[in-house]
Design a protein around this motif. Structure first.
Motif, PDB file in Angstrom:
ATOM      1  N   GLY A  21       0.817  -1.206   0.000  1.00 28.90           N
ATOM      2  CA  GLY A  21       0.000   0.000   0.000  1.00 28.90           C
ATOM      3  C   GLY A  21       0.848   1.252   0.000  1.00 28.90           C
ATOM      4  O   GLY A  21       0.575   2.209  -0.746  1.00 28.90           O
ATOM      5  N   THR A  22       1.881   1.258   0.823  1.00 28.37           N
ATOM      6  CA  THR A  22       2.795   2.404   0.869  1.00 28.37           C
ATOM      7  C   THR A  22       3.504   2.579  -0.469  1.00 28.37           C
ATOM      8  O   THR A  22       3.665   3.697  -0.969  1.00 28.37           O
ATOM      9  N   GLY A  23       3.915   1.456  -1.059  1.00 29.40           N
ATOM     10  CA  GLY A  23       4.575   1.520  -2.361  1.00 29.40           C
ATOM     11  C   GLY A  23       3.661   2.075  -3.438  1.00 29.40           C
ATOM     12  O   GLY A  23       4.083   2.867  -4.284  1.00 29.40           O
ATOM     13  N   GLY A  61      -3.238   4.197  -2.058  1.00 31.89           N
ATOM     14  CA  GLY A  61      -2.672   3.068  -1.328  1.00 31.89           C
ATOM     15  C   GLY A  61      -3.594   2.514  -0.255  1.00 31.89           C
ATOM     16  O   GLY A  61      -3.469   1.348   0.145  1.00 31.89           O
ATOM     17  N   LEU A  62      -4.543   3.349   0.221  1.00 33.69           N
ATOM     18  CA  LEU A  62      -5.413   2.916   1.316  1.00 33.69           C
ATOM     19  C   LEU A  62      -6.314   1.737   0.936  1.00 33.69           C
ATOM     20  O   LEU A  62      -6.396   0.759   1.693  1.00 33.69           O
ATOM     21  N   ALA A  70      -5.936  -6.076   0.999  1.00 33.95           N
ATOM     22  CA  ALA A  70      -5.041  -7.155   1.422  1.00 33.95           C
ATOM     23  C   ALA A  70      -5.371  -7.634   2.836  1.00 33.95           C
ATOM     24  O   ALA A  70      -5.380  -8.837   3.114  1.00 33.95           O
ATOM     25  N   LEU A  71      -5.659  -6.697   3.736  1.00 31.07           N
ATOM     26  CA  LEU A  71      -5.991  -7.075   5.110  1.00 31.07           C
ATOM     27  C   LEU A  71      -7.306  -7.847   5.176  1.00 31.07           C
ATOM     28  O   LEU A  71      -7.423  -8.830   5.928  1.00 31.07           O
ATOM     29  N   VAL A  72      -8.291  -7.426   4.385  1.00 35.76           N
ATOM     30  CA  VAL A  72      -9.570  -8.137   4.359  1.00 35.76           C
ATOM     31  C   VAL A  72      -9.384  -9.552   3.823  1.00 35.76           C
ATOM     32  O   VAL A  72     -10.004 -10.500   4.315  1.00 35.76           O
TER      33      VAL A  72
END
Length: 263
Positions: free
Chosen positions: A108-110, A188-189, A195-197
């Motif tokens: 996400g940061t990338g 990125g959010l 991915a977390l879901v």
């Protein structure tokens, strides 16, 4: 969980986040809500880059198949290098490195950094990849019956239209991050959330998911987080198809209405 359920859960999660943002006084413009839901839906397939037979492995032909092969080997190598005595031996890397919260934050940061520094073409690339994945996940029956080229053309057209829509004044290119040069940082959010879901969904299945890696739990560094075993289900079972997927659709609809401040 299977690809369609992951994609539905990603879309529902972003729509729910939209409702929460509206309640907190940071309402999403409707283009951000739509684009974010599509990105989050596609991103919810991405952790399965470590699985050679997953939906994402078919999304971009030989490119995605070879990438999945590489990620599988990389994940397996990281697993072997960091496993503790309580972690079992494995023959592959599925549900290891790419199924962690750390991985979600990194990609996400990338993506945010790429969107901010790479300009229009970087934004188009991010949108194209995730629209194609969203089509593969949400419209999987249609995607399976269609040629890859048609799906890619749909993804390219969708990415172009969405980018044009976001670029108009007031449509949300600077949502949440309004400083100079911070346009599209929010992209990125939904990738992190998707991915977390995905990881949470896999944690509900019989195998669990090592979301908290590299934090050691007991004698394991790759501890399979999940509810009590009696509450878990097998991927593709009736629980996923008859209970979870309809629930994701209902929650997504309610979240969308809340995000648009209709309810």
């Amino acid at each position: 969980m299977m690809g369609p359920a992951h994609s539905l859960s990603g879309a529902a999660a972003w729509l729910g986040a939209g409702a929460a943002a509206a309640a907190a006084g940071h309402a999403m413009p409707w283009p951000v809500l739509v684009v974010g839901a599509l990105i989050c839906s596609g991103a919810a397939l991405a952790p399965d880059l470590d699985h050679k037979s997953a939906t994402i492995s078919r999304a971009f032909g030989p490119i995605s198949r070879n990438l999945c092969e590489i990620i599988d080997r990389l994940s397996h190598a990281v697993y072997k290098a960091t496993r503790m005595k309580g972690d079992p031996r494995r023959n592959g890397g599925h549900r290891t490195l790419t199924h962690t919260a750390l991985w979600a934050l990194l990609i996400g940061t990338g993506a945010s950094a790429l969107a901010v520094t790479g300009g229009r073409w970087a934004v188009l690339g991010i949108l194209f990849v995730h629209v194609v994945l969203a089509v593969e996940g949400l419209l999987w029956r249609v995607a399976r019956m269609s040629s890859d080229i048609l799906v890619w053309l749909l993804g390219a057209a969708g990415a172009w239209i969405l980018a044009e829509m976001l670029n108009r004044p007031g449509n949300g290119s600077d949502w949440l991050f309004s400083g100079s040069g911070e346009e599209y940082m929010w992209l990125g959010l939904p990738i992190v959330l998707g991915a977390l879901v995905h990881d949470i969904g896999d944690a509900l299945t019989v195998s669990g998911c090592p979301i908290l890696w590299p934090l050691p739990i007991g004698r394991k560094r790759w501890y399979p987080v999940g509810p009590p075993k009696a509450m878990r289900f097998r991927a593709g079972s009736w629980v996923e198809l008859k209970v979870l997927m309809p629930s994701f659709m209902l929650l997504g609809a309610l979240g969308g209405l809340g995000a648009l401040e209709i309810v």
